[in-house]
Design an enzyme around this catalytic site. Structure first.
Site, PDB file in Angstrom:
ATOM      1  N   CYS A  98      10.080  25.058   2.161  1.00  0.00           N
ATOM      2  CA  CYS A  98       9.359  26.301   1.871  1.00  0.00           C
ATOM      3  C   CYS A  98       8.467  26.084   0.637  1.00  0.00           C
ATOM      4  O   CYS A  98       8.933  25.538  -0.370  1.00  0.00           O
ATOM      5  CB  CYS A  98      10.349  27.431   1.612  1.00  0.00           C
ATOM      6  SG  CYS A  98       9.487  28.935   1.143  1.00  0.00           S
ATOM      7  N   HIS A 126      24.848  24.251  -3.066  1.00  0.00           N
ATOM      8  CA  HIS A 126      23.841  24.630  -2.077  1.00  0.00           C
ATOM      9  C   HIS A 126      22.775  23.530  -1.956  1.00  0.00           C
ATOM     10  O   HIS A 126      22.307  23.014  -2.972  1.00  0.00           O
ATOM     11  CB  HIS A 126      23.192  25.963  -2.475  1.00  0.00           C
ATOM     12  CG  HIS A 126      22.393  26.568  -1.370  1.00  0.00           C
ATOM     13  ND1 HIS A 126      21.145  26.122  -1.040  1.00  0.00           N
ATOM     14  CD2 HIS A 126      22.676  27.570  -0.504  1.00  0.00           C
ATOM     15  CE1 HIS A 126      20.681  26.829  -0.019  1.00  0.00           C
ATOM     16  NE2 HIS A 126      21.601  27.711   0.326  1.00  0.00           N
ATOM     17  N   GLU A 128      19.670  23.599  -1.393  1.00  0.00           N
ATOM     18  CA  GLU A 128      18.416  23.857  -2.136  1.00  0.00           C
ATOM     19  C   GLU A 128      18.576  23.413  -3.589  1.00  0.00           C
ATOM     20  O   GLU A 128      17.703  22.770  -4.165  1.00  0.00           O
ATOM     21  CB  GLU A 128      18.057  25.349  -2.084  1.00  0.00           C
ATOM     22  CG  GLU A 128      16.773  25.658  -2.861  1.00  0.00           C
ATOM     23  CD  GLU A 128      16.521  27.151  -3.047  1.00  0.00           C
ATOM     24  OE1 GLU A 128      16.733  27.934  -2.096  1.00  0.00           O
ATOM     25  OE2 GLU A 128      16.110  27.531  -4.161  1.00  0.00           O
ATOM     26  N   THR A 167      16.179  30.187  -5.048  1.00  0.00           N
ATOM     27  CA  THR A 167      15.325  31.269  -4.516  1.00  0.00           C
ATOM     28  C   THR A 167      16.130  32.491  -4.058  1.00  0.00           C
ATOM     29  O   THR A 167      15.604  33.597  -4.057  1.00  0.00           O
ATOM     30  CB  THR A 167      14.481  30.771  -3.324  1.00  0.00           C
ATOM     31  OG1 THR A 167      15.350  30.167  -2.373  1.00  0.00           O
ATOM     32  CG2 THR A 167      13.419  29.796  -3.759  1.00  0.00           C
ATOM     33  N   CYS A 195      12.839  34.290  -4.697  1.00  0.00           N
ATOM     34  CA  CYS A 195      11.811  34.585  -3.698  1.00  0.00           C
ATOM     35  C   CYS A 195      11.691  36.094  -3.476  1.00  0.00           C
ATOM     36  O   CYS A 195      12.702  36.783  -3.386  1.00  0.00           O
ATOM     37  CB  CYS A 195      12.208  33.891  -2.408  1.00  0.00           C
ATOM     38  SG  CYS A 195      11.196  34.374  -1.050  1.00  0.00           S
ATOM     39  N   SER A 223      25.087  31.213   5.948  1.00  0.00           N
ATOM     40  CA  SER A 223      23.840  31.570   5.280  1.00  0.00           C
ATOM     41  C   SER A 223      24.135  32.349   4.001  1.00  0.00           C
ATOM     42  O   SER A 223      24.689  33.448   4.033  1.00  0.00           O
ATOM     43  CB  SER A 223      22.991  32.403   6.244  1.00  0.00           C
ATOM     44  OG  SER A 223      22.129  33.246   5.532  1.00  0.00           O
ATOM     45  N   SER A 224      23.758  31.755   2.852  1.00  0.00           N
ATOM     46  CA  SER A 224      24.110  32.412   1.587  1.00  0.00           C
ATOM     47  C   SER A 224      23.333  33.716   1.422  1.00  0.00           C
ATOM     48  O   SER A 224      23.845  34.685   0.877  1.00  0.00           O
ATOM     49  CB  SER A 224      23.888  31.476   0.407  1.00  0.00           C
ATOM     50  OG  SER A 224      22.532  31.300   0.163  1.00  0.00           O
ATOM     51  N   ASN A 225      22.091  33.767   1.922  1.00  0.00           N
ATOM     52  CA  ASN A 225      21.339  35.014   1.739  1.00  0.00           C
ATOM     53  C   ASN A 225      21.941  36.142   2.571  1.00  0.00           C
ATOM     54  O   ASN A 225      21.925  37.300   2.172  1.00  0.00           O
ATOM     55  CB  ASN A 225      19.832  34.788   1.967  1.00  0.00           C
ATOM     56  CG  ASN A 225      19.428  34.741   3.413  1.00  0.00           C
ATOM     57  OD1 ASN A 225      19.219  35.767   4.034  1.00  0.00           O
ATOM     58  ND2 ASN A 225      19.325  33.547   3.975  1.00  0.00           N
TER      59      ASN A 225
HETATM   60 FE1  F3S Z   1      11.146  30.534   1.408  1.00  0.00          FE
HETATM   61 FE2  F3S Z   1      11.885  32.790   0.450  1.00  0.00          FE
HETATM   62 FE3  F3S Z   1      12.337  32.245   2.908  1.00  0.00          FE
HETATM   63  S1  F3S Z   1      12.100  30.856  -0.540  1.00  0.00           S
HETATM   64  S2  F3S Z   1      12.605  30.071   2.979  1.00  0.00           S
HETATM   65  S3  F3S Z   1      10.341  32.525   1.991  1.00  0.00           S
HETATM   66  S4  F3S Z   1      13.713  33.342   1.558  1.00  0.00           S
END
Ligand code: F3S
Length: 287
Positions: A98, A126, A128, A167, A195, A223-225
């Site tokens: 991303c 994680h 990322e 993010t 993000c 999925s952490s989000n």
């Molecule tokens: Fe990128 Fe935000 Fe999605 S960092 S992968 S647009 S949650």
């Protein structure tokens, strides 16, 4: 009976982009084709891709064992050592990191080169975060998640600190951590790299959950989000469900419920959201 589906539910910009990059490779017949880790945290999607011939590489050793093929890097990104293994093995690297994660890589590698110590608010396990750590070069790196971790930081008063976040880190919590860090006498260079998609999704989820009698959060278990969305929704709506697909949906009917809210993590395809939405409408009307 009212069903409110979050406008921000489903694929975010980065996931949408990564899926397009991968599907373009499939269309170009770019086989053998692999992703480094599952492209998104969604078992159904990963299974469909597997049926199309897309393999999932789980480790650096898996990559090192390959002699030909294309490796797609998912939105989480990777550190330079993984890129190095792909390239030195003569494999093709297709980068679907991303752009918002890529931006963090640039910040930390630049600041590390300027002699900053790097702080990352996030989960050290994680992928990322592991990728970001990889871009910190020789700088000292700490991955922190609590105020105590900042308080206990073994740093000298004149330390130069670059503070970024994963993010998907909780925005409120990041603000708290930054406040503690800035009270110290370090030279702080702080970039809020959370993000917006995550922020907006969390805010909308909080808002809907506060109005809903029942709240449904759809997304992959890894999925952490999505897990964070579930936490946020559970704070305002005690009848909150976490489901991956319609199949694991065991809905206990709450006779007093008038409003059902639905949201979904960044790696949940639209068709799954629609299925759940239709099911809820039908279930409630028929009950
Ligand atoms: Fe990128 Fe935000 Fe999605 S960092 S992968 S647009 S949650």
């Amino acid at each position: 009976m009212n069903v409110i589906t979050a406008k921000t539910a489903g694929f975010c910009f980065g996931v949408e982009r990564a899926m397009k990059i991968l599907y373009d490779r499939i269309e170009q017949n770019d086989f053998p084709l692999y992703t480094y880790g599952p492209i998104i945290h969604n078992e159904t999607v990963v299974k469909e891709l597997e049926e199309k011939g897309v393999g999932v590489l789980e480790s650096a050793e898996d990559i090192a064992a390959l002699t030909e093929g294309t490796v797609v890097i998912r939105t989480h990104g990777v550190g330079p050592e993984i890129c190095g293994i792909i390239e030195s093995n003569g494999l093709k690297l297709v980068d679907a990191t991303c752009p918002f994660v890529k931006k963090i890589h640039h910040i930390v590698s630049e600041k590390a080169a300027e002699g900053y110590r790097i702080l990352i608010a996030g989960d050290p396990a994680h992928p990322e975060v592991r990728g970001i750590v990889g871009w910190c070069g020789n700088a000292r790196v700490d991955v922190v998640g609590t105020v105590e971790a900042i308080e206990d930081l073994d740093a000298s008063d004149d330390e130069k600190i670059c503070f970024v976040s994963q993010t998907t880190f909780n925005a409120k919590k990041f603000k708290e951590l930054v406040e503690v860090c800035e009270k110290k006498s370090y030279t702080c260079y702080v970039v809020d790299t959370i993000c917006n998609a995550t922020n907006e999704r969390q805010e909308e989820a909080r808002d809907i959950a506060s109005k809903a009698d029942v709240m449904i959060v759809i997304g992959g278990r890894n999925s952490s989000n999505t897990r964070k969305l579930y936490e946020i929704c559970s704070e305002s709506c005690k009848d909150t469900y976490f489901v991956q697909t319609l199949e694991d949906f065991t809905f206990r009917r709450n006779g007093l419920a008038r409003t059902v809210g639905i949201t979904a993590g960044a790696s949940t395809p639209n068709n799954i959201i629609k299925e759940v939405q239709n099911y809820v409408r039908r279930f409630w009307t028929d009950a």
